[in-house]
Design a protein around this motif. Sequence first.
Motif, mmCIF file in Angstrom:
data_model
loop_
_atom_site.group_PDB
_atom_site.id
_atom_site.type_symbol
_atom_site.label_atom_id
_atom_site.label_comp_id
_atom_site.label_asym_id
_atom_site.label_seq_id
_atom_site.Cartn_x
_atom_site.Cartn_y
_atom_site.Cartn_z
ATOM 1 N N PRO B 281 0.814 -1.215 0.000
ATOM 2 C CA PRO B 281 0.000 0.000 0.000
ATOM 3 C C PRO B 281 0.845 1.262 0.000
ATOM 4 O O PRO B 281 0.509 2.264 -0.612
ATOM 5 C CB PRO B 281 -0.796 -0.113 1.285
ATOM 6 C CG PRO B 281 -0.925 -1.565 1.501
ATOM 7 C CD PRO B 281 0.362 -2.168 1.000
ATOM 8 N N MET B 282 1.976 1.191 0.667
ATOM 9 C CA MET B 282 2.858 2.359 0.690
ATOM 10 C C MET B 282 3.316 2.703 -0.721
ATOM 11 O O MET B 282 3.480 3.847 -1.070
ATOM 12 C CB MET B 282 4.104 2.065 1.529
ATOM 13 C CG MET B 282 3.785 1.429 2.851
ATOM 14 S SD MET B 282 3.283 2.650 4.005
ATOM 15 C CE MET B 282 4.869 3.059 4.657
ATOM 16 N N GLY B 555 3.607 14.310 9.466
ATOM 17 C CA GLY B 555 4.545 14.452 8.342
ATOM 18 C C GLY B 555 5.015 13.090 7.872
ATOM 19 O O GLY B 555 5.243 12.875 6.694
ATOM 20 N N ASN B 556 5.159 12.165 8.799
ATOM 21 C CA ASN B 556 5.637 10.834 8.464
ATOM 22 C C ASN B 556 4.490 9.827 8.573
ATOM 23 O O ASN B 556 4.651 8.710 9.060
ATOM 24 C CB ASN B 556 6.777 10.470 9.432
ATOM 25 C CG ASN B 556 7.564 9.297 8.932
ATOM 26 O OD1 ASN B 556 7.523 8.977 7.754
ATOM 27 N ND2 ASN B 556 8.247 8.633 9.838
ATOM 28 N N TRP B 557 3.350 10.240 8.135
ATOM 29 C CA TRP B 557 2.146 9.447 8.386
ATOM 30 C C TRP B 557 2.163 8.069 7.746
ATOM 31 O O TRP B 557 1.591 7.133 8.269
ATOM 32 C CB TRP B 557 0.905 10.234 7.929
ATOM 33 C CG TRP B 557 0.818 10.422 6.442
ATOM 34 C CD1 TRP B 557 1.495 11.326 5.688
ATOM 35 C CD2 TRP B 557 0.026 9.665 5.546
ATOM 36 N NE1 TRP B 557 1.164 11.189 4.375
ATOM 37 C CE2 TRP B 557 0.255 10.167 4.252
ATOM 38 C CE3 TRP B 557 -0.878 8.615 5.701
ATOM 39 C CZ2 TRP B 557 -0.355 9.652 3.132
ATOM 40 C CZ3 TRP B 557 -1.499 8.091 4.583
ATOM 41 C CH2 TRP B 557 -1.230 8.615 3.314
ATOM 42 N N LEU B 558 2.875 7.941 6.618
ATOM 43 C CA LEU B 558 2.895 6.640 5.936
ATOM 44 C C LEU B 558 3.509 5.542 6.801
ATOM 45 O O LEU B 558 3.203 4.367 6.632
ATOM 46 C CB LEU B 558 3.695 6.754 4.638
ATOM 47 C CG LEU B 558 2.927 7.260 3.420
ATOM 48 C CD1 LEU B 558 3.881 7.596 2.300
ATOM 49 C CD2 LEU B 558 1.909 6.251 2.949
ATOM 50 N N ASN B 559 4.381 5.957 7.722
ATOM 51 C CA ASN B 559 5.015 4.954 8.572
ATOM 52 C C ASN B 559 4.374 4.874 9.954
ATOM 53 O O ASN B 559 4.916 4.241 10.847
ATOM 54 C CB ASN B 559 6.513 5.278 8.726
ATOM 55 C CG ASN B 559 7.213 5.181 7.387
ATOM 56 O OD1 ASN B 559 6.923 4.277 6.610
ATOM 57 N ND2 ASN B 559 8.091 6.133 7.101
ATOM 58 N N ASN B 560 3.241 5.522 10.111
ATOM 59 C CA ASN B 560 2.584 5.528 11.411
ATOM 60 C C ASN B 560 1.368 4.599 11.354
ATOM 61 O O ASN B 560 0.452 4.816 10.557
ATOM 62 C CB ASN B 560 2.146 6.979 11.711
ATOM 63 C CG ASN B 560 1.566 7.119 13.089
ATOM 64 O OD1 ASN B 560 1.128 6.146 13.690
ATOM 65 N ND2 ASN B 560 1.560 8.348 13.585
ATOM 66 N N LYS B 618 -5.870 17.739 1.239
ATOM 67 C CA LYS B 618 -6.475 17.249 2.476
ATOM 68 C C LYS B 618 -5.371 16.655 3.326
ATOM 69 O O LYS B 618 -4.427 16.031 2.819
ATOM 70 C CB LYS B 618 -7.518 16.148 2.199
ATOM 71 C CG LYS B 618 -8.735 16.575 1.414
ATOM 72 C CD LYS B 618 -9.575 17.649 2.082
ATOM 73 C CE LYS B 618 -10.380 17.178 3.253
ATOM 74 N NZ LYS B 618 -11.150 18.315 3.855
ATOM 75 N N SER B 619 -5.500 16.843 4.626
ATOM 76 C CA SER B 619 -4.466 16.296 5.513
ATOM 77 C C SER B 619 -4.786 14.831 5.813
ATOM 78 O O SER B 619 -5.953 14.412 5.729
ATOM 79 C CB SER B 619 -4.442 17.079 6.818
ATOM 80 O OG SER B 619 -5.586 16.762 7.573
ATOM 81 N N PRO B 620 -3.782 14.044 6.166
ATOM 82 C CA PRO B 620 -4.051 12.646 6.536
ATOM 83 C C PRO B 620 -5.085 12.544 7.657
ATOM 84 O O PRO B 620 -5.902 11.623 7.656
ATOM 85 C CB PRO B 620 -2.687 12.126 6.982
ATOM 86 C CG PRO B 620 -1.697 13.001 6.295
ATOM 87 C CD PRO B 620 -2.344 14.351 6.195
ATOM 88 N N ASP B 621 -5.048 13.484 8.601
ATOM 89 C CA ASP B 621 -6.026 13.450 9.703
ATOM 90 C C ASP B 621 -7.452 13.568 9.179
ATOM 91 O O ASP B 621 -8.347 12.817 9.568
ATOM 92 C CB ASP B 621 -5.780 14.610 10.683
ATOM 93 C CG ASP B 621 -4.607 14.319 11.594
ATOM 94 O OD1 ASP B 621 -4.094 13.184 11.524
ATOM 95 O OD2 ASP B 621 -4.213 15.219 12.357
#
Lengths: 382, 629
Positions: B281-282, B555-560, B618-621
């Motif tokens: 998915p990443m 900022g590093n949402w893909l790894n969270n 749009k933000s990840p949140d």
Amino acid sequence: MTKYRWNPYVLIKGEKTITFWNDHFNCDRKSRNLLFVLGKGFDVRMNFAIKQITECCPEMQMECMLIDFEESRVSYSHNYKSLVDENMDELSKIVVNKKQLIDRKIVLWKTSGRKRRRIGDRQAALIFKDIEEVTKFSDIIIDISALPRGVYFSLIGKVLSLIDKIEAKVKPNLFVIVAENAEIDKMIIDDGIDNDLNYLYGFGGQIDLSSEIEKPIIWFPILGEDKAPHLSRAYSKITETKNRLFEICPTLPFPSKNPRRSEALIIEYHKLLFDEFGVEPQNIMYVPEQNPFEVYLRLCDAITNYNKSLKVINGCKASISTFSSKLLSIGTLLAAFELKDDIGVGILNVDAEGYRIKSVEDLKKLNEKSELFVTWLTGEPY
Amino acid sequence: MSNKLRNPFSMRASEKIESDASFLRLFSPMVLDALIEMHEKGKLWDNIVFIHSSPGAGKTSLLRVFDPGSLSTLFNNKSSSEYKDLFTSLKRIDVINNESIDVLGVTLICTGNYEILEELDMSSAQKIRLFFSLLNIKLIIATLRSILSLNHARFPEDLEKIEFTYKNPDNYFTSLKVPCNGKELFEWASSIEKKIYSIIDSFLPEEGMQSEGHNELYALSVLKPQHITYNGNSICKRILFMLDDTHKLSNSQREGLKKYVIEKRGNFSIWVSERLEALDPMENLRSFKERDYEEINLERFWDKKASRFENILLNIAEKRARISTEDIDNFQEYIENELNEEKYKQKFLSSIETTLESIHKYTLYSNKFNEWVQYANSYEGSPLEKAHLLKLIEILIHRNKEKNQLSFDFPLTIPELTDKLKSGLDPTAKLFLSESAKLPYYYNFSTLCKLSSNNIEQFLTFSADLFEEMISNKLRGNQITVDIEKQEKIFSKVAEKKWRELPRIIPYSTSVVKFLSELGTFSRKETYKPNAPYAPGVNGFAIKPNSTNSLFNNGNWLNNSLYDPLINVISTCVAFNLLEVKEVNQGEKGQQWQVFYLNRWLCVKFNLPLSYGGWRHKSPDDLLKWTIK
């Protein structure tokens, strides 16, 4: 008459099952010990059979194996936990002695990184590992009422294989039973059907062998209502190898309780079958709605005949998919089990991530009309 | 099966059942441009190329061109005008020439039993060995079949005419004496394949059921033109291995395969075709420019060639119509193209009235727009033109009013209006007019093509229902032509049906449906703002992490892992072609954004325009909230 293994066969249904349990388990109670296998789920039919048997034969020696299958984290079925709890409460009243209850957990999915794959069929086959696990019982009942197809096919296949391995003359009685109720089936809708399909474990039929792709696939979809997306997915699997010949034999339930059911199914799937899949009308087959052994016999005949006719091009392979009731699926299982090695017959199942219930209240009410079917597969009569 | 069908648009899997000749006639050589480009850079042959797309976008069709059957058909018809372009394109990449076919295409579909190997009771190393062993065997069998096909030979009778002259210097073959003939090689390979399948599928462990494994994909190294002859002649100049649907492999198999072929690249030509869902998915969320291999993304390829794609769809449609049993031998001709102005005259007139009322109310206390309103009132165009003009003026007035800058309330002039009318607001005015006057918006063949989102299967789904309507019209004795109102009804009905089916056919369905509903609602809200700030409308988003004021540093949402539900949802949407990904340059120094647009059928579902270009950050949140029940 003896052309096939389950001919003649033993099928008991409806109210006769009560007399049958009485005769079978009460006449020589001491020599019998029963293993009753059932699934833990939300289906209101989960305890239908075990309740009936324990009421008929309260003194019987019995162990109860509860298959607790863990669905995917995002399965819609988790919304029906209260129904599962109700079923478990009821079961605890039926099987009072906790020592009698064996809990077997299996997972249906395996996650690797972010990718998932179905492994429920293989896990189910691991529930019984060796012959001793079946020979210690005189009778084994597998109740598929609350078990998904992706579990019970391979489970039953494995138990049948183990029983066939027993060299002694006396073999355990194996019964596969189901509480049938077409109205309840209609109320439970698949949610998130599988995208990438494969043949069920033990029922691969060596169909995908690249050294045999010149053998055509004869596909028998056993039709039930509201399964268009399932049919489309299975069709994609059947036709995935370019240039491989295939033939589709839609199989309709007739005779049926509703005599117009077959016609209604043809109307429902007309576009899909005739426009999209290009099915030849003369390929349509009929199997009785309430007799899995007749389904088995007709499928065996059809597959054997196709194989004979196509001998000139080295025969064929066959694939069976059940989009209909669990009762009919028993017939498909038997046909595939019998012919899987000789001809190469596979079971192509389209499972779902979870299930939605149209109305929980109606579901409970409808359970009163459920009817028990008992298929006797190994042991004394054979 | 008869060659004629009642509704040929409904026919599925045409690429699998069509003859090579009709397949080639429908194939557009334009898609080969990407290969020509690679060839010119010296990156096409003796290399690894990944072909990515969503389901139905044409991966399998592209590979089919290189099948021996297709190449033979092309070679035998090289002078035919129908195949000329394709022949020239393939000639440019050294696949074919006037004298010979130089490439032997070997296709292997990676479905079936590969992934199941992961479930066997053995170590990871043994599993990979068995996987490579199965791949080797299948590649050998597929190569032998391709050689026979290229030489129009019979299977299995002519296998003996193949000579495999490899001398086994690396000891890859331990249970087969090589050199040998094709029949011996086939029998050896098929016995191993059967053995592996028995291991995989048997309920009971059987004695002697062990199969040799391999640490290497030796088939790629030993199956070379110099090691194989047919009837004593060389088979080709180059063998091209095409692995299709590798997304169906397990992660470790896919990684093992990828690592092997990338490490050994240069020794063989291999194309790996997989759906986007295959990617982690990443990977779906990351720019493809960051990847370390050659890639063709089919959807992105067609993005740049929209008009050509429309021609291909037209070609497909006409050919399908011609094989109908219902004597409707044309498709585009029976799709009404324009609004019948007389039929909708009353609706235009009421729109003029309501828009004037609305403008009047909005400008009640200002004379700033008097000249514009007078201009509209005295405009002498048709009711349609006047209704359209008023919608434009209405948008411009809203835009002017909502400007925060301080300005004097001097009346705006007509030259100022005519200048602003050139600002490309026509599509928005058309959309607003259709919405407010309840006029059909989605109609004609061009719209049908846009609705396909570069996906032929999707095009056929919408076309099948249109063709069904044509058949019904003919049966009723009416004109066959489907009028625009009916077209829109059909498009909406198909979109609605697809929407209803979604929960049943996709994973993470609850979250995906919730997410798409939120995105649709948001897009509608943004699109139909009276001042049309994002004309022609919003139907996509780009992810921009919040730098401040965020509960979590995203900022590093893909790894969270907190954002896993969002990653799963977006990846599912991309994999199932519900969101289309496009690279867009915007902002400082042409910063590149990945914009996720709604698939065009979802635009119909949410009454949004079919154009690209309207998207919001749009933000990840924010996006995560859309996935939560």
